[in-house]
Design a protein around this motif. Structure first.
Motif, PDB file in Angstrom:
ATOM      1  N   TRP A 119       0.884  -1.144  -0.059  1.00  0.00           N
ATOM      2  CA  TRP A 119      -0.141   0.094  -0.063  1.00  0.00           C
ATOM      3  C   TRP A 119       0.882   1.036  -0.046  1.00  0.00           C
ATOM      4  N   TYR A 120       0.742   1.923  -1.088  1.00  0.00           N
ATOM      5  CA  TYR A 120       1.689   3.065  -1.125  1.00  0.00           C
ATOM      6  C   TYR A 120       0.842   4.306  -0.707  1.00  0.00           C
ATOM      7  N   ASN A 121       1.021   4.665   0.444  1.00  0.00           N
ATOM      8  CA  ASN A 121       0.124   6.039   0.965  1.00  0.00           C
ATOM      9  C   ASN A 121       0.650   7.275   0.484  1.00  0.00           C
ATOM     10  N   THR A 122      -0.057   7.948  -0.738  1.00  0.00           N
ATOM     11  CA  THR A 122       0.497   9.044  -1.166  1.00  0.00           C
ATOM     12  C   THR A 122       0.418  10.318  -0.398  1.00  0.00           C
ATOM     13  N   ALA A 123      -0.285  10.219   0.670  1.00  0.00           N
ATOM     14  CA  ALA A 123      -0.425  11.461   1.498  1.00  0.00           C
ATOM     15  C   ALA A 123       0.754  11.313   2.898  1.00  0.00           C
ATOM     16  N   LYS A 124       1.598  10.165   2.655  1.00  0.00           N
ATOM     17  CA  LYS A 124       2.375   9.820   4.042  1.00  0.00           C
ATOM     18  C   LYS A 124       3.128  11.058   4.261  1.00  0.00           C
ATOM     19  N   LYS A 140      11.721   9.362   2.168  1.00  0.00           N
ATOM     20  CA  LYS A 140      10.402   9.167   2.882  1.00  0.00           C
ATOM     21  C   LYS A 140       9.976   7.643   2.882  1.00  0.00           C
ATOM     22  N   SER A 142       6.991   5.461   2.713  1.00  0.00           N
ATOM     23  CA  SER A 142       5.579   5.705   2.259  1.00  0.00           C
ATOM     24  C   SER A 142       4.960   4.437   2.145  1.00  0.00           C
ATOM     25  N   PHE A 143       5.347   3.118   2.140  1.00  0.00           N
ATOM     26  CA  PHE A 143       4.603   1.957   2.046  1.00  0.00           C
ATOM     27  C   PHE A 143       4.586   0.936   2.981  1.00  0.00           C
ATOM     28  N   MET A 209      -2.509   2.302  -4.417  1.00  0.00           N
ATOM     29  CA  MET A 209      -2.437   3.532  -3.975  1.00  0.00           C
ATOM     30  C   MET A 209      -3.716   4.237  -3.383  1.00  0.00           C
ATOM     31  N   ALA A 210      -3.311   4.990  -2.267  1.00  0.00           N
ATOM     32  CA  ALA A 210      -4.293   5.698  -1.697  1.00  0.00           C
ATOM     33  C   ALA A 210      -3.852   6.301  -0.421  1.00  0.00           C
ATOM     34  N   ALA A 211      -4.509   7.493  -0.278  1.00  0.00           N
ATOM     35  CA  ALA A 211      -4.147   8.668   0.835  1.00  0.00           C
ATOM     36  C   ALA A 211      -5.036   8.407   1.764  1.00  0.00           C
TER      37      ALA A 211
END
Length: 303
Positions: A119-124, A140, A142-143, A209-211
């Motif tokens: 899970w790639y957190n685009t808002a991390k 960063k 971020s996953f 991909m989700a924020a």
């Protein structure tokens, strides 16, 4: 276990998840669970207020929890578990503890690894701050890892339920019905019919991909109105939604052993699945009720 609250499709139980019994499950349905979807407390080297353990203690605890819950899972059901990344304390070095925990679950619970996801957190936010923001010697983080496991190599699944919209180039190919067929450097032979058939969408990849921003506004307003603590590790709806759609059908039971703010239950409810959630922290449970209410002019209105 004590029932904290119910909806037409689900039950939120208050208590330790390993206190759940078959009799509790039968309070919702005589059927067994089709999907266990969860994100347990992360394996950090230092404790945080939402209850994480650390080191080998964490691995042993998590394996025990999963082993206990297998009694509730159908033979063709799935376990989908997210385990977040961890860093060694005081060092710019990642810990292997999350992967060790996932491997221990697979091996000690005799499960099959159907597929691994990230899970790639685009808002991390940038972190770990000391190494990314201050000393600038790492990038960063971020996953996180999500593993799809099951009792059998062939659990119930259908990727046609999670197809993505075709790209503009694919739409053009389908419209023109022309493709550069032939043998590729990999020695794969591609003919025109391989890619020129309309399947309703593109097969997604195992990178999600989700924020984790935006969707939980009603939940946040509810917690603020009632002076309740927000859960510190909330998940965006897109993650449970993907697996619930792909691995279950309407009417199936979804179980989240570490319910937190009950994203899983809310998404399952909206997708017409039944759901069971357990959570030890009563304040998180009280706040999660905000996912099933609407706040209008300062008043709470039940769905």
């Amino acid at each position: 276990m004590d029932i904290a609250y119910k909806t037409e499709n689900g039950i939120f139980f208050h208590g330790d998840t390993t206190d759940l019994t078959i009799e509790d499950v039968k309070k919702l349905s005589d059927d067994l669970v089709s999907l266990i979807f969860t994100s347990p407390p992360f394996p950090l080297k230092r404790k945080k207020k939402y209850g994480n353990k650390n080191g080998q203690e964490y691995i042993d605890w998590l394996v025990g929890v999963v082993r206990y819950h297998m009694q509730f899972l159908k033979e063709d059901g799935s376990l989908v578990i997210e385990v977040g990344n961890a860093w060694e304390p005081g060092l710019p070095e990642m810990s292997t503890l999350p992967l060790e925990a996932l491997l221990a679950i697979k091996n000690q619970c005799n499960l099959h690894l159907c597929q691994s996801f990230v899970w790639y957190n685009t808002a991390k936010l940038p972190g770990p701050a000391e190494w990314v923001n201050v000393k600038r010697i790492r990038v960063k983080d971020s996953f996180t890892h999500i593993w799809w496991l099951s009792k059998t190599p062939n659990p119930k699944a259908d990727n046609r339920k999670v197809l993505k919209e075709y790209s503009s180039s694919m739409k053009k190919l389908l419209k023109d019905q022309k493709y550069n067929a032939g043998t590729r450097p990999s020695e794969h032979v591609i003919n025109e019919t391989s890619f020129l058939k309309e399947h309703g969408g593109a097969i997604p990849s195992n990178v999600l991909m989700a924020a984790n921003t935006g969707w939980a506004v009603n939940y946040q307003n509810f917690c603020k109105l009632h002076d309740l603590t927000l859960h510190p590790a909330r998940m965006p709806r897109e993650i449970p939604e993907f697996f619930i759609k792909m691995l279950t059908e309407e009417g199936d039971i979804i179980f989240d052993p570490f319910g937190g703010s009950n994203t899983t239950g809310k998404v399952a409810d909206e997708l017409n699945r039944k759901w069971i959630t357990t959570e030890l922290n009563i304040e998180y449970i009280k706040g999660s009720e905000g996912r099933f209410t609407e706040i209008q002019y300062g008043a709470i209105v039940s769905d």
